[in-house]
Design an enzyme around this catalytic site. Sequence first.
Site, mmCIF file in Angstrom:
data_model
loop_
_atom_site.group_PDB
_atom_site.id
_atom_site.type_symbol
_atom_site.label_atom_id
_atom_site.label_comp_id
_atom_site.label_asym_id
_atom_site.label_seq_id
_atom_site.Cartn_x
_atom_site.Cartn_y
_atom_site.Cartn_z
ATOM 1 N N TYR A 181 1.903 3.373 -6.567
ATOM 2 C CA TYR A 181 2.625 2.312 -5.861
ATOM 3 C C TYR A 181 3.998 2.808 -5.421
ATOM 4 O O TYR A 181 4.550 3.778 -5.951
ATOM 5 C CB TYR A 181 2.743 1.053 -6.724
ATOM 6 C CG TYR A 181 3.711 1.148 -7.885
ATOM 7 C CD1 TYR A 181 5.060 0.821 -7.733
ATOM 8 C CD2 TYR A 181 3.279 1.537 -9.154
ATOM 9 C CE1 TYR A 181 5.944 0.888 -8.801
ATOM 10 C CE2 TYR A 181 4.156 1.600 -10.217
ATOM 11 C CZ TYR A 181 5.489 1.282 -10.039
ATOM 12 O OH TYR A 181 6.361 1.349 -11.093
ATOM 13 N N CYS A 182 4.540 2.117 -4.419
ATOM 14 C CA CYS A 182 5.875 2.395 -3.900
ATOM 15 C C CYS A 182 6.402 1.103 -3.282
ATOM 16 O O CYS A 182 5.799 0.044 -3.457
ATOM 17 C CB CYS A 182 5.854 3.539 -2.896
ATOM 18 S SG CYS A 182 4.749 3.252 -1.484
ATOM 19 N N THR A 183 7.484 1.167 -2.536
ATOM 20 C CA THR A 183 8.111 -0.050 -2.033
ATOM 21 C C THR A 183 7.213 -0.812 -1.062
ATOM 22 O O THR A 183 6.945 -1.999 -1.230
ATOM 23 C CB THR A 183 9.448 0.273 -1.352
ATOM 24 O OG1 THR A 183 10.252 1.035 -2.251
ATOM 25 C CG2 THR A 183 10.177 -1.009 -0.968
#
Length: 265
Positions: A181-183
């Site tokens: 996951y990331c922003t």
Amino acid sequence: MSIVNLSAYRFVSLDDLPALRERLLQRCHDLALKGTILLAPEGINLFLAGPREPIDRFMAWLREDSRFADLTPKESISEAIPFGRMRVRLKKEIITMCMPTIRPEGARAPAVTPATLHRWLQQGRDDDGRELVLLDTRNDYETNVGAFVDAVDYRISSFTAFPEAIAADRQRYENKTVVSYCTGGIRCEKAALHMQDLGIEHVYQLEGGILKYFEETDGAHWRGDCFVFDERGAVDKQLSPSPLSDEPFIDDAASSSKKHDEKQA
């Protein structure tokens, strides 16, 4: 007047970058939008802010180009525009990984929706009963602001350090389901493809990233806020602006990667 903060990206081959840059910049100026748009041969990554009507007009105009017809933006609301100007920049990559063999426009890695990840976290396993590992692909100054509980965090200072970090830690993920996951989804998409290339099975990316998870769930299993690359500093689980604190959301910013290494020592 409420301001709509919009972010979106798409991996798609682009070969008319200078001309496209001028068209995008002119359209944004015409609509009095502010923010940053990144263009590269691999695609587009945009962060825009403005009132609802001009934002919607821009997106409708952009989607007239078939290459951007299926852009799915993430939105949040603020009282003021969190950008000082409008920029459209040409780059080698819209997210720098320095791994030219990773080309997401050719084939995406499998993705899980925020609702699916939320269910997996609630039940403690994926739907096939495998142990779940969350992998944060962001930089250390971002993870200091907030992260999923017990996520693996390599404390990298740049995404270009991710390939080396994951290669040294492959064994951790054997027989487990990994959700990167990331922003907003762009980094975890490249990360998931790279992990597949390394032979790691059961790898997924979080569709839409943290921002979409906040938008579509109650934010359970997340601690702290989410760092954003504009003057808001961060947003909370309700996607409201949340100014950055001088202190990280955990006492010593220790990563689960560090804890794992200590257990193995």
